[in-house]
Design a protein around this motif. Structure first.
Motif, PDB file in Angstrom:
ATOM      1  N   ASP A 278      -6.312   1.227   0.693  1.00  0.00           N
ATOM      2  CA  ASP A 278      -5.340   1.947  -0.255  1.00  0.00           C
ATOM      3  C   ASP A 278      -4.450   2.647   0.611  1.00  0.00           C
ATOM      4  O   ASP A 278      -3.169   2.944   0.483  1.00  0.00           O
TER       5      ASP A 278
ATOM      6  N   LEU B 206      -2.261   0.844   2.737  1.00  0.00           N
ATOM      7  CA  LEU B 206      -1.008   0.161   1.976  1.00  0.00           C
ATOM      8  C   LEU B 206       0.043   0.988   1.831  1.00  0.00           C
ATOM      9  O   LEU B 206       1.157   0.927   1.799  1.00  0.00           O
TER      10      LEU B 206
ATOM     11  N   PHE C 101       2.027  -4.346   4.743  1.00  0.00           N
ATOM     12  CA  PHE C 101       2.034  -4.368   3.183  1.00  0.00           C
ATOM     13  C   PHE C 101       1.370  -5.470   2.904  1.00  0.00           C
ATOM     14  O   PHE C 101       0.282  -5.655   2.149  1.00  0.00           O
ATOM     15  N   ARG C 102       1.961  -6.744   3.058  1.00  0.00           N
ATOM     16  CA  ARG C 102       1.308  -7.922   2.694  1.00  0.00           C
ATOM     17  C   ARG C 102      -0.166  -8.214   3.271  1.00  0.00           C
ATOM     18  O   ARG C 102      -1.063  -8.590   2.523  1.00  0.00           O
TER      19      ARG C 102
ATOM     20  N   THR D  26      -2.171  -5.916   4.471  1.00  0.00           N
ATOM     21  CA  THR D  26      -3.105  -4.945   3.643  1.00  0.00           C
ATOM     22  C   THR D  26      -3.421  -5.220   2.265  1.00  0.00           C
ATOM     23  O   THR D  26      -4.631  -5.164   1.818  1.00  0.00           O
ATOM     24  N   LEU D  27      -2.570  -5.347   1.482  1.00  0.00           N
ATOM     25  CA  LEU D  27      -2.842  -5.941   0.017  1.00  0.00           C
ATOM     26  C   LEU D  27      -3.695  -7.005  -0.071  1.00  0.00           C
ATOM     27  O   LEU D  27      -4.613  -7.195  -0.773  1.00  0.00           O
ATOM     28  N   THR D  28      -3.511  -8.175   0.678  1.00  0.00           N
ATOM     29  CA  THR D  28      -4.317  -9.293   0.925  1.00  0.00           C
ATOM     30  C   THR D  28      -5.736  -8.665   1.000  1.00  0.00           C
ATOM     31  O   THR D  28      -6.764  -9.245   0.574  1.00  0.00           O
TER      32      THR D  28
ATOM     33  N   LEU E 100      -7.473  -6.990  -1.907  1.00  0.00           N
ATOM     34  CA  LEU E 100      -7.882  -7.655  -2.835  1.00  0.00           C
ATOM     35  C   LEU E 100      -8.987  -8.489  -2.558  1.00  0.00           C
ATOM     36  O   LEU E 100      -9.734  -8.765  -3.362  1.00  0.00           O
TER      37      LEU E 100
ATOM     38  N   LEU F 125      -5.119  -3.561 -10.329  1.00  0.00           N
ATOM     39  CA  LEU F 125      -4.321  -3.690  -9.076  1.00  0.00           C
ATOM     40  C   LEU F 125      -3.434  -4.863  -9.376  1.00  0.00           C
ATOM     41  O   LEU F 125      -3.717  -5.723 -10.116  1.00  0.00           O
TER      42      LEU F 125
ATOM     43  N   VAL G  80       4.871  -3.172  -6.765  1.00  0.00           N
ATOM     44  CA  VAL G  80       3.672  -2.056  -6.238  1.00  0.00           C
ATOM     45  C   VAL G  80       3.923  -0.699  -6.323  1.00  0.00           C
ATOM     46  O   VAL G  80       3.325   0.190  -6.764  1.00  0.00           O
TER      47      VAL G  80
END
Length: 93
Positions: free
Chosen positions: A25, A28, A40-41, A43-45, A48, A70, A80
């Protein structure tokens, strides 16, 4: 703790996993502040994926109140940003 991933459903996650998820987090949040779209993409992946791997899915017909919500995997950086609190998506453990 009950975590909802928007568009997917809910998982039950042990509180002991919050420290690990908070690291992702924090990454991100930094990537968002720097406008790093690819970071960002990525780390978000990763965030999750860890929630899915560590959590136990709740049945689709379960209506438990979510402790944490989330964004969906395909959420944009701007979407986000709207979900963020001062501390990010995940509260400090």
């Amino acid at each position: 703790m009950i975590v909802r991933i928007m568009g997917e459903g809910q998982v039950r996650l042990a509180d002991g996993h919050l420290a690990e998820l908070n690291q992702l987090d924090d990454e991100l949040l930094a990537e968002m502040e720097n406008g790093d779209g690819p970071g960002f993409r990525r780390t978000l992946t990763a965030l999750l994926s860890r929630v899915r791997a560590l959590g136990d899915p709740l049945p689709d017909d379960s209506l438990e109140p979510s402790d944490l919500i989330l964004p969906a995997a395909d959420a944009t950086l701007e979407e986000v940003r709207e979900l963020l609190s001062d501390g990010g998506l995940i509260p400090e453990a």
